[in-house]
Design a protein around this motif. Structure first.
Motif, PDB file in Angstrom:
ATOM      1  N   HIS A   8      50.145  -9.780  66.193  1.00  0.00           N
ATOM      2  CA  HIS A   8      50.761  -9.650  67.505  1.00  0.00           C
ATOM      3  C   HIS A   8      52.231  -9.342  67.429  1.00  0.00           C
ATOM      4  O   HIS A   8      52.826  -8.971  68.426  1.00  0.00           O
ATOM      5  CB  HIS A   8      50.558 -10.943  68.303  1.00  0.00           C
ATOM      6  N   ARG A  30      59.273 -13.357  63.864  1.00  0.00           N
ATOM      7  CA  ARG A  30      58.948 -14.048  65.102  1.00  0.00           C
ATOM      8  C   ARG A  30      60.130 -14.878  65.576  1.00  0.00           C
ATOM      9  O   ARG A  30      60.117 -15.469  66.643  1.00  0.00           O
ATOM     10  CB  ARG A  30      57.729 -14.956  64.886  1.00  0.00           C
ATOM     11  N   GLU A 109      50.561 -20.145  70.198  1.00  0.00           N
ATOM     12  CA  GLU A 109      50.189 -18.796  70.605  1.00  0.00           C
ATOM     13  C   GLU A 109      49.286 -18.876  71.827  1.00  0.00           C
ATOM     14  O   GLU A 109      48.380 -19.716  71.880  1.00  0.00           O
ATOM     15  CB  GLU A 109      49.438 -18.072  69.490  1.00  0.00           C
ATOM     16  N   TYR A 128      51.285 -13.938  73.754  1.00  0.00           N
ATOM     17  CA  TYR A 128      52.600 -14.570  73.690  1.00  0.00           C
ATOM     18  C   TYR A 128      52.634 -15.535  72.511  1.00  0.00           C
ATOM     19  O   TYR A 128      51.650 -16.204  72.204  1.00  0.00           O
ATOM     20  CB  TYR A 128      52.915 -15.346  74.975  1.00  0.00           C
ATOM     21  N   CYS A 129      53.797 -15.598  71.864  1.00  0.00           N
ATOM     22  CA  CYS A 129      54.003 -16.541  70.768  1.00  0.00           C
ATOM     23  C   CYS A 129      55.374 -17.188  70.948  1.00  0.00           C
ATOM     24  O   CYS A 129      56.374 -16.504  71.114  1.00  0.00           O
ATOM     25  CB  CYS A 129      53.916 -15.821  69.424  1.00  0.00           C
ATOM     26  N   SER A 130      55.417 -18.512  70.896  1.00  0.00           N
ATOM     27  CA  SER A 130      56.688 -19.227  71.035  1.00  0.00           C
ATOM     28  C   SER A 130      57.446 -19.225  69.717  1.00  0.00           C
ATOM     29  O   SER A 130      56.912 -18.862  68.671  1.00  0.00           O
ATOM     30  CB  SER A 130      56.428 -20.679  71.462  1.00  0.00           C
ATOM     31  N   PHE A 144      58.457 -19.568  79.416  1.00  0.00           N
ATOM     32  CA  PHE A 144      58.254 -18.136  79.215  1.00  0.00           C
ATOM     33  C   PHE A 144      57.599 -17.538  80.439  1.00  0.00           C
ATOM     34  O   PHE A 144      57.064 -18.248  81.300  1.00  0.00           O
ATOM     35  CB  PHE A 144      57.391 -17.871  77.971  1.00  0.00           C
ATOM     36  N   GLU A 145      57.655 -16.218  80.524  1.00  0.00           N
ATOM     37  CA  GLU A 145      56.940 -15.514  81.573  1.00  0.00           C
ATOM     38  C   GLU A 145      56.303 -14.264  80.988  1.00  0.00           C
ATOM     39  O   GLU A 145      56.800 -13.702  80.013  1.00  0.00           O
ATOM     40  CB  GLU A 145      57.850 -15.153  82.742  1.00  0.00           C
ATOM     41  N   ILE A 146      55.192 -13.859  81.584  1.00  0.00           N
ATOM     42  CA  ILE A 146      54.448 -12.719  81.068  1.00  0.00           C
ATOM     43  C   ILE A 146      53.781 -12.001  82.237  1.00  0.00           C
ATOM     44  O   ILE A 146      53.315 -12.647  83.199  1.00  0.00           O
ATOM     45  CB  ILE A 146      53.400 -13.182  80.024  1.00  0.00           C
ATOM     46  N   ARG A 150      49.232  -7.951  81.507  1.00  0.00           N
ATOM     47  CA  ARG A 150      49.129  -8.219  80.067  1.00  0.00           C
ATOM     48  C   ARG A 150      48.370  -9.512  79.803  1.00  0.00           C
ATOM     49  O   ARG A 150      47.600  -9.622  78.858  1.00  0.00           O
ATOM     50  CB  ARG A 150      50.528  -8.296  79.448  1.00  0.00           C
ATOM     51  N   LEU A 151      48.581 -10.515  80.647  1.00  0.00           N
ATOM     52  CA  LEU A 151      47.957 -11.811  80.435  1.00  0.00           C
ATOM     53  C   LEU A 151      46.460 -11.788  80.692  1.00  0.00           C
ATOM     54  O   LEU A 151      45.679 -12.314  79.901  1.00  0.00           O
ATOM     55  CB  LEU A 151      48.618 -12.849  81.339  1.00  0.00           C
TER      56      LEU A 151
END
Length: 225
Positions: A8, A30, A109, A128-130, A144-146, A150-151
């Motif tokens: 990713h 990352r 993730e 998403y990955c923190s 976070f926001e996405i 995509r989500l």
């Protein structure tokens, strides 16, 4: 390519023109630091769509290979940005060491489930990955926001999602700890009412033996149009 977990992190430049080659550059970082270029490969979108599971293995020009997964756009009616903030509590420490002084460096993730309707193949795609939190069994990750597209391909709140917790390693492979399957609706329902250390409404993450390896407290979850 080193690991499936790192897939990713690839920087993808995929155009809408299925016949035109597009360059994919895998970047290993990352942490937010600029990564070292590991190689590149040209991709034809149309060719990927015709493969079983819409996935193809391509050789990088500097050695190694990259699995590229391409799907057709599946636009639902939902739009906007999904905003979320979670933290971990009581994550099992698998790195205590001989003196009990060490601790894990956890990150998470967020993945969505993809099912190929033509071949019946299902897999999880990381969206998403923190960042990892050093030496903590109670990590407080950044919010976070996405984009909803995509989500969940614009089809919320029932889209199948998964949160997996990993232990970051400076050398060698990162270690998977546990996971939980959720949906946007379940995340919204799980928002804590008792503060960021409340365990009352927390999600349990389990390992392959269904042992609880820790809790995830949902501090915020919602869609902003």
């Amino acid at each position: 390519f080193p690991t499936e977990n790192a897939f990713h992190r690839a920087k993808e430049n995929i155009s809408r023109n299925g016949s035109q080659p597009n360059t994919v550059l895998p970047l290993p970082s990352r942490s937010g630091r600029e990564g070292t270029k590991m190689g590149e490969v040209d991709v034809k979108v149309g060719g990927g769509l015709r493969m079983d599971g819409q996935e193809t293995k391509l050789a990088l020009n500097e050695g190694g290979s990259l699995f590229v997964h391409i799907t057709k756009s599946q636009q639902g009616s939902d739009t906007g940005m999904f905003t979320c903030h979670i933290r971990g509590l009581d994550i099992k420490n698998i790195e205590s060491g001989l003196l009990g002084l060490g601790a894990i460096d956890p990150y998470f993730e967020l993945s969505k489930k993809f099912v190929d309707p033509d071949h019946g193949i299902s897999r999880w795609h990381v969206v998403y990955c923190s960042k990892h939190i050093p030496n903590s069994i109670n990590p407080y990750w950044n919010p976070f926001e996405i984009d909803v597209d995509r989500l969940c391909n614009g089809d919320c709140p029932g889209k199948e999602l998964k949160i997996a917790v990993w232990d970051h390693e400076n050398w060698g492979e990162d270690r998977w700890l546990a996971e939980v399957e959720v949906s946007v609706a379940e995340l919204q329902k799980s928002v804590t009412k008792g503060g960021n250390a409340s365990r009352d409404n927390a999600l349990r993450v389990e390992d392959a033996n269904e042992e609880v390896m820790g809790l995830l407290v949902v501090l915020k979850a919602g869609v902003i149009a």
